[in-house]
Write an enzyme that holds these catalytic residues in place. Structure first.
Site, mmCIF file in Angstrom:
data_model
loop_
_atom_site.group_PDB
_atom_site.id
_atom_site.type_symbol
_atom_site.label_atom_id
_atom_site.label_comp_id
_atom_site.label_asym_id
_atom_site.label_seq_id
_atom_site.Cartn_x
_atom_site.Cartn_y
_atom_site.Cartn_z
ATOM 1 N N GLU A 205 0.806 -1.217 0.000
ATOM 2 C CA GLU A 205 0.000 0.000 0.000
ATOM 3 C C GLU A 205 0.840 1.268 0.000
ATOM 4 O O GLU A 205 0.336 2.356 0.248
ATOM 5 C CB GLU A 205 -0.976 -0.024 1.180
ATOM 6 C CG GLU A 205 -1.953 -1.188 1.067
ATOM 7 C CD GLU A 205 -2.947 -1.262 2.197
ATOM 8 O OE1 GLU A 205 -2.864 -0.425 3.123
ATOM 9 O OE2 GLU A 205 -3.818 -2.141 2.161
ATOM 10 N N ASP A 242 -4.416 -0.272 11.957
ATOM 11 C CA ASP A 242 -5.158 -1.451 11.482
ATOM 12 C C ASP A 242 -4.313 -2.678 11.776
ATOM 13 O O ASP A 242 -3.486 -3.086 10.965
ATOM 14 C CB ASP A 242 -5.452 -1.364 9.988
ATOM 15 C CG ASP A 242 -6.112 -2.645 9.458
ATOM 16 O OD1 ASP A 242 -6.547 -3.483 10.280
ATOM 17 O OD2 ASP A 242 -6.185 -2.815 8.230
ATOM 18 N N GLU A 287 -8.664 -0.193 13.832
ATOM 19 C CA GLU A 287 -9.480 -1.030 12.949
ATOM 20 C C GLU A 287 -9.148 -2.497 13.197
ATOM 21 O O GLU A 287 -7.971 -2.864 13.285
ATOM 22 C CB GLU A 287 -9.177 -0.655 11.500
ATOM 23 C CG GLU A 287 -9.817 -1.544 10.452
ATOM 24 C CD GLU A 287 -9.273 -1.232 9.069
ATOM 25 O OE1 GLU A 287 -9.244 -2.160 8.238
ATOM 26 O OE2 GLU A 287 -8.872 -0.082 8.815
ATOM 27 N N ASP A 314 -13.750 -4.044 10.106
ATOM 28 C CA ASP A 314 -13.471 -4.383 8.704
ATOM 29 C C ASP A 314 -13.823 -5.840 8.480
ATOM 30 O O ASP A 314 -14.907 -6.171 8.016
ATOM 31 C CB ASP A 314 -12.008 -4.095 8.382
ATOM 32 C CG ASP A 314 -11.611 -4.555 6.978
ATOM 33 O OD1 ASP A 314 -12.501 -4.810 6.140
ATOM 34 O OD2 ASP A 314 -10.395 -4.676 6.718
ATOM 35 N N LYS A 339 -15.563 -1.458 2.003
ATOM 36 C CA LYS A 339 -14.820 -1.975 0.856
ATOM 37 C C LYS A 339 -15.836 -2.569 -0.114
ATOM 38 O O LYS A 339 -16.478 -3.573 0.199
ATOM 39 C CB LYS A 339 -13.825 -3.051 1.292
ATOM 40 C CG LYS A 339 -12.690 -2.545 2.174
ATOM 41 C CD LYS A 339 -11.825 -3.699 2.662
ATOM 42 C CE LYS A 339 -10.615 -3.217 3.433
ATOM 43 N NZ LYS A 339 -9.833 -4.347 4.013
ATOM 44 N N ARG A 368 -8.210 -1.597 -1.279
ATOM 45 C CA ARG A 368 -7.675 -2.903 -0.921
ATOM 46 C C ARG A 368 -6.176 -2.883 -1.207
ATOM 47 O O ARG A 368 -5.670 -2.018 -1.922
ATOM 48 C CB ARG A 368 -8.334 -4.033 -1.721
ATOM 49 C CG ARG A 368 -9.823 -4.211 -1.542
ATOM 50 C CD ARG A 368 -10.267 -4.345 -0.099
ATOM 51 N NE ARG A 368 -9.764 -5.506 0.612
ATOM 52 C CZ ARG A 368 -10.465 -6.622 0.872
ATOM 53 N NH1 ARG A 368 -11.703 -6.728 0.427
ATOM 54 N NH2 ARG A 368 -9.954 -7.608 1.579
ATOM 55 N N SER A 369 -5.473 -3.877 -0.673
ATOM 56 C CA SER A 369 -4.020 -3.900 -0.887
ATOM 57 C C SER A 369 -3.665 -4.161 -2.341
ATOM 58 O O SER A 369 -2.632 -3.709 -2.839
ATOM 59 C CB SER A 369 -3.367 -4.940 0.027
ATOM 60 O OG SER A 369 -3.966 -6.205 -0.148
ATOM 61 N N LYS A 390 -9.444 5.745 3.398
ATOM 62 C CA LYS A 390 -8.211 4.996 3.639
ATOM 63 C C LYS A 390 -7.755 4.471 2.284
ATOM 64 O O LYS A 390 -8.367 3.551 1.738
ATOM 65 C CB LYS A 390 -8.507 3.857 4.616
ATOM 66 C CG LYS A 390 -7.364 2.908 4.862
ATOM 67 C CD LYS A 390 -7.818 1.803 5.803
ATOM 68 C CE LYS A 390 -6.782 0.701 5.861
ATOM 69 N NZ LYS A 390 -7.230 -0.434 6.691
#
Length: 427
Positions: A205, A242, A287, A314, A339, A368-369, A390
């Site tokens: 990320e 997170d 998170e 999440d 997401k 998302r990653s 985010k």
């Protein structure tokens, strides 16, 4: 005419070089919408199913040709002639066509690509920006960015158990100023790490992934970078975490397998977080502080620190209204991470966000990653007035493209743009 006349799906690559799905939706008036679907590395057990080919001789089994085939076949046939402005009808038709509770037959990646592309096509037909089409005239709130500056856990090959250490420049007066502040902290952190002899290679990320000695060193490095960049931790720049705790929850225990091998019960894990909140008052948000099915642990965490900080679900909620309702009724968490690919349609995403808002929960729109160059979530964050986004660090174009889209939206909104600052965390 906003009638759907053609839908085309294809396999493309995400930011990790893995296949994902992209869809084009064409309307009778010539308008077209395109959308690409992201993919996660640390995925919740209760997420909608991402369809992969499983052919080990091609992309190591991660191909998405079958998902694209479903778009070009069943989905295209079912949606031909439907009105693209009827998002609920479009998404409902695909859910019914799939016929499974988790979108496992056609694939949530196939369904979502078409769902998002349909919204884009409808917005194009109305000559309206996507955020305005989705959110109406009241869509004017830019989000406070959660910028991931140190990666650990499943997102990096290092000694840090907790997955993401983020900075949130809530003290800014505008999104563009907040972005500048976050970028300055990111570049300052690079100098801090280099001076200590650590690698400044980045993770999935865009955050740094150094071989730090402990989780504590990670958060302290973030605080040092904030200070050296000329800001004040907790006063104008906060820390968001997170841990992705489901990733290190094994056999009923929380195991820090990447660092000191320590084990904790749910009660001990809650005490760990309570100590961190006391020790590091700059922490604004945690998170997935507990594992996705550790409801008792989540309840204890919420009762212990939920009045002080934001607790984001999440893997706990997976953008699913059913699980969110369970959490709301049980007094668990106080925020939902959003997401779109966890649930698989735009309609269901918006329903979950509305449910959260009605219950007084905050919402954080998230990437998302495994991302693409599609900035859809930037428009979604503004459309829903979520107030938080985010979407990674200040590096990697797959992350930066979302920030750049938000800059464009802020510019377009002009004096009507609202930046919520610390109010974004209020419930």
């Amino acid at each position: 005419m906003t009638t759907i006349v053609r839908i085309f799906g294809r396999e493309i690559l995400d930011s990790r070089g893995n296949p994902t799905v992209e869809a084009d939706v064409y309307l009778a008036d010539g308008s077209m919408g395109r959308a690409a679907v992201p993919s996660g590395a640390s995925t919740g057990e209760h997420e909608a199913v991402e369809l992969r080919d499983g052919d080990k001789g091609r992309y190591l089994g991660k191909g998405c040709l079958n998902a694209a085939k479903h778009i070009n076949g069943e989905i295209a046939t079912a949606l031909h002639g439907k009105d693209a402005t009827q998002q609920g009808e479009i998404d409902g038709a695909m859910i019914a066509l799939d016929g499974t509770p988790n979108k496992g037959r056609l694939g949530a990646n196939a369904i979502l690509a078409v769902s998002m592309a349909t919204a884009r096509a409808a917005a194009a037909a109305q000559r309206t920006p996507l955020y305005r089409y989705l959110g109406g005239v009241g869509a004017n709130t830019l989000p406070v960015p959660m910028m991931n500056i140190i990666n650990g856990g499943a997102h990096a090959d290092n000694s840090v158990d907790l997955q993401e250490f983020m900075v949130a420049p809530f003290g800014a007066k505008s999104f563009s100023e907040a972005l500048r502040m976050g970028v300055e902290v990111f570049h300052t952190l690079k100098k801090v790490l280099s001076k200590k002899g650590y690698s400044t290679a980045v993770g999935d990320e865009g955050g740094f992934a150094p071989m730090l000695k402990s989780n504590e060193e990670a958060i302290e490095s973030c605080l040092e970078a904030i200070t050296q960049a000329g800001f004040k931790p907790g006063e104008n720049v906060g820390i968001c975490l997170d841990p992705a705790s489901s990733e290190f929850f094994k056999g009923g225990k929380y195991v820090f397998k990447k660092s000191d091998k320590s084990e904790r019960t749910s009660e001990q894990m809650v005490e760990f977080w309570a100590n961190w909140v006391r020790q590091y008052p700059a922490i604004l948000s945690i998170e997935d502080g507990m594992a996705e099915d550790d409801w008792a642990g989540w309840k204890l965490l919420t009762d212990t620190v939920g009045s002080k900080i934001q607790l984001v679900g999440d893997d706990l909620f997976v953008t699913n209204s059913t699980r969110l309702k369970q959490g709301i009724e049980g007094g668990v968490a106080n925020s939902i991470l959003v997401k779109v690919n966890q649930i698989g349609t735009l309609t269901e995403t918006l329903e979950a966000m509305q449910m959260a808002a009605n219950a007084g929960y905050t919402a954080v729109v998230s990437h998302r990653s495994g991302e693409t160059e599609d900035p859809f979530i930037a428009d979604l964050a503004v459309a829903t007035n979520a107030g938080q986004i985010k979407t990674g660090s200040a590096s990697r174009t797959d992350r930066i493209c979302k920030y750049n889209q938000l800059l464009r939206i802020e510019e377009r909104l002009g004096s009507s743009a609202v930046f919520p600052g610390r109010k974004a965390y209020s419930r």
